[in-house]
Design a protein around this motif. Structure first.
Motif, PDB file in Angstrom:
ATOM      1  N   UNK A 105      62.319  84.276  90.796  1.00  0.00           N
ATOM      2  CA  UNK A 105      61.945  85.551  90.198  1.00  0.00           C
ATOM      3  C   UNK A 105      61.397  86.438  91.312  1.00  0.00           C
ATOM      4  N   UNK A 106      61.867  87.659  91.393  1.00  0.00           N
ATOM      5  CA  UNK A 106      61.410  88.577  92.429  1.00  0.00           C
ATOM      6  C   UNK A 106      61.976  88.279  93.807  1.00  0.00           C
ATOM      7  N   UNK A 107      63.039  87.499  93.866  1.00  0.00           N
ATOM      8  CA  UNK A 107      63.643  87.144  95.158  1.00  0.00           C
ATOM      9  C   UNK A 107      64.123  88.414  95.859  1.00  0.00           C
ATOM     10  N   UNK A 108      63.959  88.423  97.151  1.00  0.00           N
ATOM     11  CA  UNK A 108      64.357  89.571  97.975  1.00  0.00           C
ATOM     12  C   UNK A 108      64.764  89.065  99.345  1.00  0.00           C
ATOM     13  N   UNK A 109      65.381  89.922 100.117  1.00  0.00           N
ATOM     14  CA  UNK A 109      65.726  89.569 101.488  1.00  0.00           C
ATOM     15  C   UNK A 109      64.450  89.623 102.315  1.00  0.00           C
ATOM     16  N   UNK A 166      75.632  87.170  96.484  1.00  0.00           N
ATOM     17  CA  UNK A 166      75.854  87.432  95.057  1.00  0.00           C
ATOM     18  C   UNK A 166      74.559  87.840  94.367  1.00  0.00           C
ATOM     19  N   UNK A 167      73.481  87.137  94.677  1.00  0.00           N
ATOM     20  CA  UNK A 167      72.208  87.358  93.988  1.00  0.00           C
ATOM     21  C   UNK A 167      71.466  88.613  94.451  1.00  0.00           C
ATOM     22  N   UNK A 168      71.512  88.900  95.749  1.00  0.00           N
ATOM     23  CA  UNK A 168      70.695  89.976  96.303  1.00  0.00           C
ATOM     24  C   UNK A 168      71.493  91.232  96.650  1.00  0.00           C
ATOM     25  N   UNK A 169      72.787  91.154  96.479  1.00  0.00           N
ATOM     26  CA  UNK A 169      73.634  92.309  96.759  1.00  0.00           C
ATOM     27  C   UNK A 169      74.379  92.149  98.071  1.00  0.00           C
ATOM     28  N   UNK A 170      75.694  92.233  97.971  1.00  0.00           N
ATOM     29  CA  UNK A 170      76.540  92.014  99.148  1.00  0.00           C
ATOM     30  C   UNK A 170      76.242  93.021 100.253  1.00  0.00           C
ATOM     31  N   UNK A 173      72.748  92.243 101.910  1.00  0.00           N
ATOM     32  CA  UNK A 173      72.765  91.022 102.712  1.00  0.00           C
ATOM     33  C   UNK A 173      73.695  91.168 103.905  1.00  0.00           C
ATOM     34  N   UNK A 174      74.786  91.909 103.754  1.00  0.00           N
ATOM     35  CA  UNK A 174      75.691  92.147 104.885  1.00  0.00           C
ATOM     36  C   UNK A 174      74.979  92.935 105.981  1.00  0.00           C
ATOM     37  N   UNK A 175      74.137  93.887 105.593  1.00  0.00           N
ATOM     38  CA  UNK A 175      73.374  94.649 106.587  1.00  0.00           C
ATOM     39  C   UNK A 175      72.408  93.735 107.332  1.00  0.00           C
ATOM     40  N   UNK A 176      71.771  92.831 106.620  1.00  0.00           N
ATOM     41  CA  UNK A 176      70.873  91.856 107.243  1.00  0.00           C
ATOM     42  C   UNK A 176      71.657  90.961 108.202  1.00  0.00           C
TER      43      UNK A 176
END
Length: 194
Positions: A105-109, A166-170, A173-176
Motif C-alpha cells: 500500500x502506498x508503494x512508490x519508486x 506494471x504496478x508503478x507505471x511504465x 519506471x522507464x525514466x528511473x
C-alpha cells in the motif's frame, strides 16, 4: 587453508538480523504468483548450498583462518561492505521491503539513497559479498555458486522490474531505469551510453 570465524560471524549476523527485520515489513497489497518466483528461489538456494559446500570439501564446516594476510582482510572488507550496502538499502526502503516480488500500500519508486546509485542495491551488495566469500577459497563449487547467485538475482530483478513497471507505471519506471544503473554504481545506463 584460509577461513575463519570472522566470515562465519559476518554472514551469521547478516542472516539472523535480516530474518528478524522481515517482521518490520508491511503486508503486501499484491504479489507475483509463487510459481513465477520458484525458479529464482531454486537457483539462489542452489548457489547458497554450493557456496557452503565449497567450504565443506575439507571435511570441516569452517576452515581455520591460520594466518590472515592482506588478501583475506581485503576480501573480508569487501564482503562486509557488500552486506552493509544491503542494510543501507533495506533501512532506506523501510516497510516497503519484501523478500518476495510484491507491491505494498502506498508503494512508490524509491530513487534516493542507495536506490539513487543502483536500482537493486540489495542484490548488488549480496553479489559483492558472495563474490568476496567465494574468492577467499576459490574452487569449482565456489565458481558454480557465483554463477548461480548471479543468474538467480538477475532472474529475480527482471521479474521485479516487469512487475514494478506494471504496478508503478511504465513511463515512471522507464525514466528511473534510464537514470540509474541496474547493479553497478556509476555504470552507464542505456540512455547514458547513447
Amino acid at each position: 587453508m584460509t577461513y575463519n570465524a570472522p566470515f562465519a560471524a559476518l554472514w551469521s549476523a547478516w542472516f539472523i538480523s535480516w530474518f528478524v527485520a522481515a517482521f518490520w515489513a508491511s503486508r503486501a497489497a499484491k504479489r507475483v504468483r509463487r510459481a513465477e518466483e520458484a525458479r529464482y528461489w531454486a537457483i539462489t538456494v542452489a548457489g547458497g548450498v554450493l557456496l557452503y559446500w565449497s567450504w565443506r570439501t575439507t571435511g570441516r564446516l569452517w576452515i581455520e583462518w591460520v594466518s590472515p594476510g592482506p588478501r583475506e582482510w581485503a576480501l573480508f572488507g569487501l564482503a562486509a561492505l557488500g552486506l552493509g550496502f544491503t542494510w543501507w538499502a533495506r533501512i532506506h526502503l523501510g516497510t516497503l521491503w519484501s523478500g518476495n516480488v510484491t507491491s505494498k500500500a502506498g508503494h512508490r519508486i524509491v530513487d534516493t539513497g542507495p536506490y539513487g546509485l543502483v536500482r537493486h542495491p540489495i542484490y548488488s551488495g549480496l553479489l559483492l559479498a558472495v563474490y568476496a566469500t567465494a574468492a577467499l577459497r576459490p574452487n569449482g563449487y565456489a565458481l558454480a555458486s557465483v554463477v548461480l547467485f548471479t543468474i538467480g538475482f538477475v532472474t529475480k530483478l527482471r521479474l521485479e522490474e516487469r512487475f514494478l513497471m506494471e504496478e508503478l507505471g511504465a513511463d515512471a519506471y522507464a525514466a528511473y531505469r534510464a537514470r540509474v544503473p541496474m547493479l553497478v554504481p556509476f555504470w552507464p545506463t542505456r540512455r547514458q551510453a547513447d
